[in-house]
Write a protein that holds these residues in place. Structure first.
Motif, short mmCIF file in Angstrom:
data_model
loop_
_atom_site.label_atom_id
_atom_site.label_comp_id
_atom_site.label_asym_id
_atom_site.label_seq_id
_atom_site.Cartn_x
_atom_site.Cartn_y
_atom_site.Cartn_z
N SER A 1 0.82 -1.21 0.00
CA SER A 1 0.00 0.00 0.00
C SER A 1 0.85 1.26 0.00
CB SER A 1 -0.94 0.00 1.21
OG SER A 1 -1.86 -1.07 1.14
N GLN B 1 0.45 3.75 -3.12
CA GLN B 1 -0.04 5.10 -2.86
C GLN B 1 0.99 6.15 -3.24
OE1 GLN B 1 -3.00 5.73 -2.31
NE2 GLN B 1 -3.13 7.80 -1.49
N GLU C 1 -7.34 -3.50 7.32
CA GLU C 1 -7.52 -2.10 6.96
C GLU C 1 -6.47 -1.21 7.60
OE1 GLU C 1 -11.31 0.80 6.49
OE2 GLU C 1 -10.66 0.41 8.54
N SER C 2 -6.08 -1.53 8.82
CA SER C 2 -5.04 -0.74 9.48
C SER C 2 -3.73 -0.82 8.71
CB SER C 2 -4.85 -1.23 10.91
OG SER C 2 -3.76 -0.58 11.52
N ASN D 1 -4.12 1.46 5.77
CA ASN D 1 -4.15 2.87 6.16
C ASN D 1 -2.78 3.40 6.56
OD1 ASN D 1 -6.89 3.03 5.69
ND2 ASN D 1 -7.47 2.83 7.84
N THR D 2 -2.01 2.59 7.30
CA THR D 2 -0.69 3.07 7.69
C THR D 2 0.21 3.23 6.48
OG1 THR D 2 0.02 0.79 8.19
CG2 THR D 2 -0.82 2.11 10.03
N HIS E 1 -0.85 4.14 3.50
CA HIS E 1 -1.29 5.39 2.87
C HIS E 1 -0.76 6.61 3.63
CE1 HIS E 1 -4.97 3.48 0.63
NE2 HIS E 1 -3.81 3.03 0.21
N THR E 2 -0.76 6.51 4.96
CA THR E 2 -0.26 7.63 5.76
C THR E 2 1.23 7.85 5.51
OG1 THR E 2 -1.92 7.30 7.48
CG2 THR E 2 0.10 8.45 8.12
N HIS F 1 -8.28 8.89 8.83
CA HIS F 1 -8.95 7.61 8.72
C HIS F 1 -10.12 7.53 9.69
CE1 HIS F 1 -5.62 6.43 6.23
NE2 HIS F 1 -4.75 6.64 7.22
N SER G 1 -11.69 2.35 13.36
CA SER G 1 -11.07 1.11 12.94
C SER G 1 -12.12 0.05 12.61
CB SER G 1 -10.14 0.59 14.03
OG SER G 1 -10.86 0.32 15.22
#
Length: 419
Positions: free
Chosen positions: A33, A37, A309-310, A313-314, A316-317, A330, A333
């Motif tokens: 990811s 991203q 998902e976490s 998301n991390t 993407h961050t 985000h 959770s």
């Protein structure tokens, strides 16, 4: 805990040079990811992913579709060679054995030295072994990697007696799949029912009872030893009982892979410590996924998140921080799981102060809501209720006060409450 304080000069804003080279260490969802991203954000620098298994692949299907033979190795891939070529992302097969953050270097087991301006640790976790006699037997199975799933699938057959230790998400999913493949399954857990913190006691009870309904033997107890006898195993419990099994699988969580970070002098404490932009204690290094542990700006250390998902998301961050753009915000959770033909989802937290509201369908608890003392929804879990969970997530994220009576009423459309 290891490592020193964050170096001076590691400010809230990253340089955002789109030509910097990035090396991602780990090919799971978090690492993939990050790379994907970065390209989506227009990063033009060299991006490489290095992992012992090569092409990035997804882990959740290992205990479900892949174990059951509903998907193959190609179906697990998060990205194939064509994607990597099209997006100019190098995929390297190798094992990183050392980091030199000051020099921007990663040493591989074969002696290769990789250079990059930015290093991203996506090292994930290792299946936790039981700290009991026999817990380290090489015949005790686990399920964390594709190789683990292949090994388990090769063992499973109709009539095989499989003992699964740990009835959390992975243990329950694996036990369900093994039963579907014809194995006789005994499921052992010290808690009855498991998963109360994740879904609340009412749904946890219903979910755990499904095992016995599907023909699994369910035992509440604490394993104290595992012995191998020829082709079989004996599990000793704390109350003196013994359980015989042809094969044993342990699913009791993971341990964060922090060895690389620790050896490189990065700050760790049951995970690689990062800030809200996924930056570690070294300005050149980021960490994402299961191995990362966020320290908030007020100094609070969050628990590591180990959900799909976490991980995304991390990634993407970190990509946003590396690219020098605003990091995404985000929502609450979210996780999901499958067992015995039902789908489970949860969002937010079911453990905060307040009260639980149950919505029943056909006389059974189907959706659980956690409402705080001020009337705000903080968590929701559902069995075969994905639409309800999505509506609950919007309610949580938008800080909408809720009426417990409406939450409990199955005739009330939750989407209307989310507006």
């Amino acid at each position: 805990m290891t490592g020193a304080a964050r170096p001076q000069g590691h400010t809230a804003a990253d340089p955002g040079d789109g030509t910097r080279s990035v090396l991602v260490i780990g090919g799971g969802l978090a690492g993939f990811s990050t790379a994907r991203q970065l390209r989506a954000l227009g990063h033009t620098g060299v991006i490489r992913i290095v992992d012992p298994e090569g092409l990035p692949y997804d882990r959740p299907p290992l205990s479900k579709a892949y174990l059951l033979g509903h998907t193959d190795r190609a179906g697990l891939l998060l990205a194939d060679a064509d994607w990597a070529t099209a997006h100019d992302v190098g995929i390297l097969t190798g094992t990183v054995v050392a980091l030199r953050p000051d020099a921007g270097q990663a040493d591989l087991a074969d002696g290769t030295v990789l250079q990059a301006d930015v290093l991203v640790l996506a090292t994930g976790g290792t299946a936790r072994r039981l700290p009991i006699p026999g817990g380290d037997l090489d015949t005790v199975l686990e399920l964390r990697t594709r190789a683990d799933a292949d090994r388990l699938r090769a063992v499973l057959r109709p009539g095989l007696r499989l003992a699964v230790i740990g009835a959390g998400l992975i243990g329950a999913e694996t036990a369900s799949a093994a039963r579907e493949l014809g194995a006789d399954v005994v499921l052992i857990d010290p808690v009855d029912p498991p998963l109360v913190p994740a879904v609340g006691p009412e749904l946890a009870r219903r979910l755990h009872d499904m095992h016995a309904d599907r023909g699994l033997e369910v035992i509440t107890g604490v394993p104290t030893s595992i012995e191998r006898h020829g082709a079989g195993h004996t599990i000793g419990l704390d109350d003196g009982r013994t359980i015989g099994a042809d094969a044993v699988l342990v699913g009791v969580g993971i341990t964060a892979n922090t060895a690389l970070a620790e050896a490189a002098g990065l700050e760790t404490e049951a995970g690689v410590i990062v800030d809200e932009r996924q930056r570690t204690s070294h300005p050149r290094v980021y960490a994402v996924g299961d191995a990362a542990r966020i320290r908030d700006s007020d100094g609070t250390l969050r628990r590591r998140a180990e959900h799909w998902e976490s991980a995304m998301n991390t990634g993407h961050t970190a990509a946003a921080a590396i690219a020098g753009v605003d990091v995404p915000v985000h929502g609450a959770s979210w996780f999901w799981s499958d067992r015995h033909g039902v789908h489970v989802e949860g969002v937010g937290s079911m453990t905060g102060s307040g009260s639980t509201v149950i919505r029943e369908i056909d006389g059974q608890p189907a959706i659980a809501f956690r409402v705080d003392d001020d009337g705000y929804l903080t968590g929701c879990a559902a069995i075969d209720g994905g639409l309800a969970v999505r509506a609950a997530r919007r309610i949580i994220d938008r800080r909408i006060r809720v009426d417990p009576a409406q939450l409990a009423d199955p005739t009330v459309n939750l989407k209307k409450l989310a507006r």
